[in-house]
Design a protein around this motif. Structure first.
Motif, PDB file in Angstrom:
ATOM      1  N   ALA A  63       0.348  -1.036  -0.161  1.00  0.00           N
ATOM      2  CA  ALA A  63       0.060  -0.064   0.370  1.00  0.00           C
ATOM      3  C   ALA A  63       0.793   1.701  -0.137  1.00  0.00           C
ATOM      4  O   ALA A  63       0.486   2.463  -0.252  1.00  0.00           O
ATOM      5  N   LEU A  64       2.056   1.125   0.368  1.00  0.00           N
ATOM      6  CA  LEU A  64       3.230   2.706   0.499  1.00  0.00           C
ATOM      7  C   LEU A  64       3.121   2.508  -0.693  1.00  0.00           C
ATOM      8  O   LEU A  64       3.837   3.485  -1.076  1.00  0.00           O
ATOM      9  N   ASP A  65       3.396   1.934  -2.198  1.00  0.00           N
ATOM     10  CA  ASP A  65       3.675   1.667  -3.543  1.00  0.00           C
ATOM     11  C   ASP A  65       3.003   2.887  -3.791  1.00  0.00           C
ATOM     12  O   ASP A  65       2.850   3.980  -4.709  1.00  0.00           O
ATOM     13  N   ALA A  66       1.777   3.298  -3.379  1.00  0.00           N
ATOM     14  CA  ALA A  66       0.567   4.225  -4.204  1.00  0.00           C
ATOM     15  C   ALA A  66       0.558   5.432  -2.956  1.00  0.00           C
ATOM     16  O   ALA A  66       0.139   5.962  -1.790  1.00  0.00           O
ATOM     17  N   PRO A  67       0.420   6.535  -3.963  1.00  0.00           N
ATOM     18  CA  PRO A  67       0.680   8.045  -3.642  1.00  0.00           C
ATOM     19  C   PRO A  67      -1.269   7.824  -2.490  1.00  0.00           C
ATOM     20  O   PRO A  67      -2.243   6.967  -2.259  1.00  0.00           O
ATOM     21  N   VAL A  68      -1.220   8.270  -1.155  1.00  0.00           N
ATOM     22  CA  VAL A  68      -1.740   8.429  -0.307  1.00  0.00           C
ATOM     23  C   VAL A  68      -3.329  10.228  -1.175  1.00  0.00           C
ATOM     24  O   VAL A  68      -4.651   9.638  -0.595  1.00  0.00           O
ATOM     25  N   SER A  69      -2.344  10.704  -1.157  1.00  0.00           N
ATOM     26  CA  SER A  69      -3.013  12.160  -1.540  1.00  0.00           C
ATOM     27  C   SER A  69      -2.664  12.783  -2.677  1.00  0.00           C
ATOM     28  O   SER A  69      -1.535  12.345  -3.004  1.00  0.00           O
ATOM     29  N   LEU A  70      -3.159  13.172  -3.505  1.00  0.00           N
ATOM     30  CA  LEU A  70      -3.157  13.646  -5.209  1.00  0.00           C
ATOM     31  C   LEU A  70      -3.163  15.244  -4.676  1.00  0.00           C
ATOM     32  O   LEU A  70      -2.855  15.636  -5.968  1.00  0.00           O
ATOM     33  N   GLY A  71      -4.477  15.927  -3.974  1.00  0.00           N
ATOM     34  CA  GLY A  71      -3.998  17.561  -4.047  1.00  0.00           C
ATOM     35  C   GLY A  71      -4.704  17.852  -5.193  1.00  0.00           C
ATOM     36  O   GLY A  71      -5.532  17.099  -5.910  1.00  0.00           O
ATOM     37  N   ASN A  72      -4.618  19.020  -5.598  1.00  0.00           N
ATOM     38  CA  ASN A  72      -5.553  19.488  -6.197  1.00  0.00           C
ATOM     39  C   ASN A  72      -4.799  20.385  -7.116  1.00  0.00           C
ATOM     40  O   ASN A  72      -4.074  21.057  -6.890  1.00  0.00           O
ATOM     41  N   ALA A  73      -4.718  20.464  -8.582  1.00  0.00           N
ATOM     42  CA  ALA A  73      -3.464  21.379 -10.125  1.00  0.00           C
ATOM     43  C   ALA A  73      -4.013  22.672  -9.829  1.00  0.00           C
ATOM     44  O   ALA A  73      -2.993  23.362  -9.660  1.00  0.00           O
ATOM     45  N   THR A  74      -5.083  23.017  -9.240  1.00  0.00           N
ATOM     46  CA  THR A  74      -5.696  24.778  -9.240  1.00  0.00           C
ATOM     47  C   THR A  74      -5.195  25.181  -8.481  1.00  0.00           C
ATOM     48  O   THR A  74      -6.010  26.678  -8.025  1.00  0.00           O
ATOM     49  N   ALA A  75      -5.282  23.826  -6.971  1.00  0.00           N
ATOM     50  CA  ALA A  75      -5.523  25.331  -5.248  1.00  0.00           C
ATOM     51  C   ALA A  75      -4.061  26.573  -5.343  1.00  0.00           C
ATOM     52  O   ALA A  75      -3.454  26.272  -5.980  1.00  0.00           O
ATOM     53  N   PRO A  76      -4.408  27.397  -4.680  1.00  0.00           N
ATOM     54  CA  PRO A  76      -3.722  28.126  -4.220  1.00  0.00           C
ATOM     55  C   PRO A  76      -2.283  27.225  -3.870  1.00  0.00           C
ATOM     56  O   PRO A  76      -2.370  26.690  -3.534  1.00  0.00           O
ATOM     57  N   SER A  77      -1.129  28.799  -4.027  1.00  0.00           N
ATOM     58  CA  SER A  77      -0.372  27.793  -4.095  1.00  0.00           C
ATOM     59  C   SER A  77       0.576  28.478  -2.101  1.00  0.00           C
ATOM     60  O   SER A  77       1.933  28.208  -1.857  1.00  0.00           O
TER      61      SER A  77
END
Length: 573
Positions: free
Chosen positions: A551-565
């Motif tokens: 399970a540690l091979d896969a990302p836990v979270s992906l976030g958002n490409a358009t979220a503020p920085s």
């Protein structure tokens, strides 16, 4: 009519924290934020206090940050750098850049607030424009632009991340900025040496400030975990009933782990500084009844949280949150007899964190003082108010002109000279309280029967638990902790192996991973923290001589490409 201004005490707390950015397998730094913030923010904040010895403030430095500052100081002293970006600054101008180095430069060296750290400098702005011209995204230019360009870009990135007081104290820096391009090996070596000097000076400077009575230094649990969640996932439902929780019923052995985190912090602080820490900032102001009970009997005199936690707790006790209730500390006698809890004025704190960056510095400082004067008047005839302002001491300044130099300077000048506002450390205030009680005067502290679990963010714990990816992270951590407990129970590891495994576990318990997980944060930042979180768990399993779960091979979270920085800082509401 009495026109004498009403007196007010102010406890101004600057919180400084960075998670452990070291690769758990190699010790190489995966991100440069510790030394960059030292160069820009920790140095500037120390200089402001050194220049205003009549000012008083509290500075909270989390142990995991102190450890990394000391690690960087050791690297500079030994001349063996484990930060790849620093190594690129030390790299000879004529040397070729590898594909990996090019990717690092383009991935990192425009990672800054454009309006304040890139646009004001024509030469740096030109480097940015050239990168954009080479491709639709700055990174697309990696294959087109020369090694000479890359050397200048690395140099400019470090120049831009120098604090305003650092530039004023080191003539080399404005000289290099005036040079603009074509930096020589000797100039870059001088810049690197200056960075080493500044970073190495940080911890001693804050020690001297406390020894001189200007500041009070406080600590936090060692790697900045959310203490209430180590103890009990269910407490997150006190402020948010029905909140989804991890599949695991609890974090295994959470009380023992919190005890270890606190004890390590207090011992490490005492070994570094002249005075032991009287105050402890619960990471993110996250508190619960069980967390406060864990402090009972320890040498901790005060903690702090957010005003929404106070509001929730007062309402739970059948009381209301008004100005007079907000402007006093509280005893929690049924939880920890000797611990006093402060509550952050979220409005005033967020004005510094988010709003004053847009104002003229004098107007902002004047407005802040005016707000305090108004608050003092509105709390009459209650006892003399104590206002608590707690602000991120590092990330906010990137959005201010001149790294907040003129704002902080104006603010300190006005506060230190004000006839009715008394900036103080909490250690000083508690000393005044002790004297007043000894003289038979009423206790200025209020009392609370208990706390509704929450933090300074929204008054709850949803920044770290409740969403699917956050809960998944907790489940992965719980599985790793169960493996850790089982392996230690078998007794097959020696002392050094146990110490290594415990270190990786402590890092995995940091609040920073779940802070970043979520679709409201930018995908690039989430990916970096996600990868480091999983790498830490992988290394923990390896230190236990166990295969990491797939399970540690896969990302836990992906976030958002358009979220503020600007996810490193957040409003209280």
């Amino acid at each position: 009519m009495n026109t004498t201004p009403r007196m007010l005490d102010l406890v101004l707390v600057w919180h400084m924290h960075q998670p452990d950015y070291r690769d758990p397998a190699t010790g190489e730094y995966r991100a440069p934020w510790v030394y960059l913030h030292a160069l820009k923010d920790y140095a500037d904040m120390a200089a402001h206090l050194e220049a205003k010895p009549a000012m008083r403030a509290v500075v909270n430095i989390v142990p995991v940050l102190l450890e990394q500052l000391e690690d960087y100081a050791a690297q500079f002293a030994a001349g063996a750098l484990r930060d790849p970006l620093l190594r690129l600054l030390a790299k000879p101008v004529a040397a070729a850049y590898s594909a990996e180095e090019r990717a690092l430069v383009f991935g990192q060296c425009f990672h800054a607030n454009h309006a304040q750290l890139i646009a004001p400098y024509p030469a740096y702005r030109r480097l940015h424009d050239l990168a954009l011209a080479a491709g639709d995204d700055a990174r697309d230019g990696a294959g087109y632009l020369s090694d000479r360009y890359l050397a200048d870009l690395v140099t400019w990135y470090h120049l831009a991340w120098t604090g305003e007081t650092v530039r004023r104290a080191h003539p080399l820096l404005p000289e290099l900025m005036a040079t603009g391009t074509g930096f020589t090996d000797a100039q870059r070596a001088a810049l690197l040496a200056t960075i080493g000097e500044v970073v190495t000076s940080i911890v001693p400077r804050y020690r001297r400030l406390e020894d001189g009575g200007v500041i009070e230094l406080t600590t936090s649990p060692a790697t900045h975990p959310i203490g209430p969640l180590l103890l009990d996932f269910e407490c997150a439902r006190e402020a948010r009933p029905g909140l989804p929780l991890p599949a695991a019923p609890r974090y295994p052995g959470g009380r023992a782990r919190l005890d270890r985190q606190i004890d390590d912090a207090l011992a490490g602080h005492a070994s570094r500084f002249t005075r032991a820490a009287d105050g402890l900032w619960p990471p993110e102001g996250a508190v619960s009844d069980a967390f406060v009970q864990a402090l009972d009997g320890r040498a901790v005199r005060w903690i702090a949280s957010g005003s929404q936690v106070l509001g929730n707790s007062l309402r739970h006790a059948g009381r209301e949150l008004g100005p007079a209730a907000m402007t006093r500390p509280y005893r929690l006698p049924s939880l920890a007899h000797d611990v006093v809890c402060l509550f952050r004025d979220d409005l005033l704190s967020d004005l510094i964190g988010f709003e004053y960056r847009k104002w003229h510095s004098g107007d902002a400082a004047g407005h802040f003082v005016g707000e305090l004067e108004s608050l003092a008047a509105r709390t009459a005839p209650a006892p003399r108010p104590l206002v608590t302002v707690i602000v991120d001491g590092e990330n906010a300044w990137e959005y201010y002109p001149y790294n907040g130099y003129f704002f902080v300077n104006d603010l300190y000048e006005r506060l230190a000279a004000h006839p009715s506002i008394r900036p103080c450390t909490m250690r000083e205030w508690l000393g005044w309280r002790d004297a007043a009680l000894a003289a038979g005067e009423p206790d200025p502290c209020g009392e609370l029967p208990g706390l509704v679990a929450g933090s300074w963010v929204f008054g709850d714990l949803t920044t770290w638990i409740g969403a699917p990816d956050k809960n998944r992270a907790w489940d992965l951590l719980c599985e790793a902790k169960a493996a850790f407990d089982a392996t230690l129970a078998e007794g097959r590891l020696d002392g050094a192996q146990v110490a290594e495994a415990t270190r990786h576990l402590a890092v995995a318990e940091s609040s920073d991973w779940t802070w970043w997980f979520g679709d409201y944060n930018p995908a690039e930042s989430v990916a970096r923290f996600d990868a480091l979180f999983r790498a830490t768990l992988v290394r923990l399993y390896q230190s236990l001589a166990m295969p990491p779960p797939p399970a540690l091979d896969a990302p836990v979270s992906l976030g958002n490409a358009t979220a503020p920085s600007d996810g490193a800082i957040r409003r209280a509401a």
